[in-house]
Design a protein around this motif. Structure first.
Motif, PDB file in Angstrom:
ATOM      1  N   ARG A 144      42.153  41.213  44.000  1.00 23.36           N
ATOM      2  CA  ARG A 144      41.509  41.738  42.797  1.00 23.36           C
ATOM      3  C   ARG A 144      40.001  41.549  42.869  1.00 23.36           C
ATOM      4  NH1 ARG A 144      46.005  39.395  40.141  1.00 23.36           N
ATOM      5  NH2 ARG A 144      44.785  37.613  39.404  1.00 23.36           N
ATOM      6  N   TRP A 145      39.565  40.395  43.402  1.00 22.51           N
ATOM      7  CA  TRP A 145      38.124  40.163  43.549  1.00 22.51           C
ATOM      8  C   TRP A 145      37.514  41.194  44.502  1.00 22.51           C
ATOM      9  CZ3 TRP A 145      34.702  39.337  47.446  1.00 22.51           C
ATOM     10  CH2 TRP A 145      33.416  38.911  47.082  1.00 22.51           C
ATOM     11  N   VAL A 146      38.180  41.456  45.620  1.00 26.21           N
ATOM     12  CA  VAL A 146      37.671  42.428  46.583  1.00 26.21           C
ATOM     13  C   VAL A 146      37.613  43.822  45.961  1.00 26.21           C
ATOM     14  CG1 VAL A 146      38.118  43.603  48.771  1.00 26.21           C
ATOM     15  CG2 VAL A 146      38.423  41.133  48.601  1.00 26.21           C
ATOM     16  N   ASP A 147      38.674  44.223  45.287  1.00 25.30           N
ATOM     17  CA  ASP A 147      38.687  45.545  44.644  1.00 25.30           C
ATOM     18  C   ASP A 147      37.548  45.663  43.646  1.00 25.30           C
ATOM     19  OD1 ASP A 147      40.924  46.483  46.008  1.00 25.30           O
ATOM     20  OD2 ASP A 147      42.335  45.747  44.491  1.00 25.30           O
ATOM     21  N   SER A 148      37.335  44.624  42.860  1.00 22.18           N
ATOM     22  CA  SER A 148      36.270  44.648  41.859  1.00 22.18           C
ATOM     23  C   SER A 148      34.895  44.692  42.515  1.00 22.18           C
ATOM     24  CB  SER A 148      36.389  43.414  40.963  1.00 22.18           C
ATOM     25  OG  SER A 148      35.327  43.355  40.032  1.00 22.18           O
ATOM     26  N   ALA A 149      34.709  43.899  43.575  1.00 18.71           N
ATOM     27  CA  ALA A 149      33.422  43.867  44.275  1.00 18.71           C
ATOM     28  C   ALA A 149      33.105  45.211  44.912  1.00 18.71           C
ATOM     29  CB  ALA A 149      33.429  42.766  45.329  1.00 18.71           C
ATOM     30  N   ARG A 150      34.102  45.829  45.527  1.00 16.90           N
ATOM     31  CA  ARG A 150      33.895  47.129  46.159  1.00 16.90           C
ATOM     32  C   ARG A 150      33.571  48.199  45.130  1.00 16.90           C
ATOM     33  NH1 ARG A 150      36.643  48.148  51.389  1.00 16.90           N
ATOM     34  NH2 ARG A 150      37.545  50.016  50.484  1.00 16.90           N
ATOM     35  N   ALA A 151      34.280  48.175  44.008  1.00 21.95           N
ATOM     36  CA  ALA A 151      34.032  49.163  42.965  1.00 21.95           C
ATOM     37  C   ALA A 151      32.639  48.991  42.371  1.00 21.95           C
ATOM     38  CB  ALA A 151      35.094  49.039  41.873  1.00 21.95           C
ATOM     39  N   LYS A 152      32.256  47.734  42.144  1.00 21.89           N
ATOM     40  CA  LYS A 152      30.923  47.466  41.587  1.00 21.89           C
ATOM     41  C   LYS A 152      29.836  47.954  42.539  1.00 21.89           C
ATOM     42  CE  LYS A 152      28.078  43.604  39.894  1.00 21.89           C
ATOM     43  NZ  LYS A 152      26.985  43.669  40.884  1.00 21.89           N
ATOM     44  N   ALA A 153      30.008  47.683  43.822  1.00 24.13           N
ATOM     45  CA  ALA A 153      29.007  48.108  44.805  1.00 24.13           C
ATOM     46  C   ALA A 153      28.918  49.628  44.865  1.00 24.13           C
ATOM     47  CB  ALA A 153      29.362  47.542  46.171  1.00 24.13           C
ATOM     48  N   ALA A 154      30.058  50.296  44.797  1.00 23.26           N
ATOM     49  CA  ALA A 154      30.056  51.756  44.843  1.00 23.26           C
ATOM     50  C   ALA A 154      29.345  52.335  43.628  1.00 23.26           C
ATOM     51  CB  ALA A 154      31.492  52.277  44.926  1.00 23.26           C
ATOM     52  N   ARG A 155      29.553  51.729  42.463  1.00 27.60           N
ATOM     53  CA  ARG A 155      28.871  52.212  41.254  1.00 27.60           C
ATOM     54  C   ARG A 155      27.369  52.027  41.365  1.00 27.60           C
ATOM     55  NH1 ARG A 155      33.048  49.381  38.664  1.00 27.60           N
ATOM     56  NH2 ARG A 155      31.608  47.685  38.129  1.00 27.60           N
ATOM     57  N   GLU A 156      26.965  50.880  41.885  1.00 32.85           N
ATOM     58  CA  GLU A 156      25.530  50.594  41.981  1.00 32.85           C
ATOM     59  C   GLU A 156      24.832  51.517  42.965  1.00 32.85           C
ATOM     60  OE1 GLU A 156      25.429  46.510  42.990  1.00 32.85           O
ATOM     61  OE2 GLU A 156      25.689  45.813  40.919  1.00 32.85           O
TER      62      GLU A 156
END
Length: 200
Positions: free
Chosen positions: A173-185
């Motif tokens: 879940r942490w990885v999924d969240s980190a990847r999604a956040k980076a993609a948004r940024e």
């Protein structure tokens, strides 16, 4: 239209590597583009060499990672190597880090070689109340020094295979969240027609 991919996952194991049943191996299999840092000798905890191996692994993977960005998930002594790498390489392509059950630097006489300041990227440190490799109090101190968010999972040992951690959904879940956040940024901000009209 440009396509912005999520950062790749870098797995940083600890001493003796993480076996097939370890949660790090499970996590690696969840992401087909994940990469693992393979030390030349997993039985010898050499901070400088392990840190350098992270750098060489990233350098070797540049050709297969067009965007060049990564998130890293480390365990035990691998956490120390990752923290050292990030301090030595402020230009590292790693943009977020997860430290799970770090080993106590004082056990290896390495505390002074590690950063005692806030890391330049967002990070999270997950610890245990009864980890034989690092006390919860010490884990909280290092998390505070590195500016990492801190989670204590309770009495769950060293968060490894021996303490019952095969699949580790929290890490995924942490990885999924980190990847999604980076993609948004990284998504470009488009100026609306109205904003452009006022600008001219």
């Amino acid at each position: 239209m440009a396509i912005y991919s999520s950062p790749r996952l870098l797995i940083v194991p600890g001493l003796h590597d993480s076996g097939a049943a370890h949660w790090q191996s499970w996590l690696q299999h969840q992401f087909r583009d994940a990469k693992r840092v393979v030390q030349r000798d997993f039985s010898q905890p050499d901070l400088a060499r392990w840190s350098a191996r992270i750098s060489s692994t990233l350098d070797a993977a540049v050709g297969s990672s067009p965007d060049g960005e990564w998130i890293a998930v480390a365990h035990s002594f691998g956490c120390l190597a990752l923290a050292h790498h990030l301090a030595e390489h402020p230009d590292s392509p790693i943009r977020q880090a997860l430290f799970v059950a770090p080993a106590e630097p004082d056990k290896f006489g390495l505390a002074e070689l590690l950063p005692h300041h806030r890391l330049h990227i967002p990070s999270t440190l997950i610890a245990s109340q009864n980890d034989p490799w690092m006390s919860a109090a010490s884990a909280l101190r290092w998390a505070s020094r590195w500016g990492a968010s801190f989670t204590n999972l309770g009495a769950v040992g060293h968060i490894n295979t021996e303490s019952g951690f095969g699949p580790f959904p929290l890490a995924k879940r942490w990885v999924d969240s980190a990847r999604a956040k980076a993609a948004r940024e990284r998504r470009p901000q488009h100026t609306s027609f109205q904003e452009w009209s006022f600008a001219v």
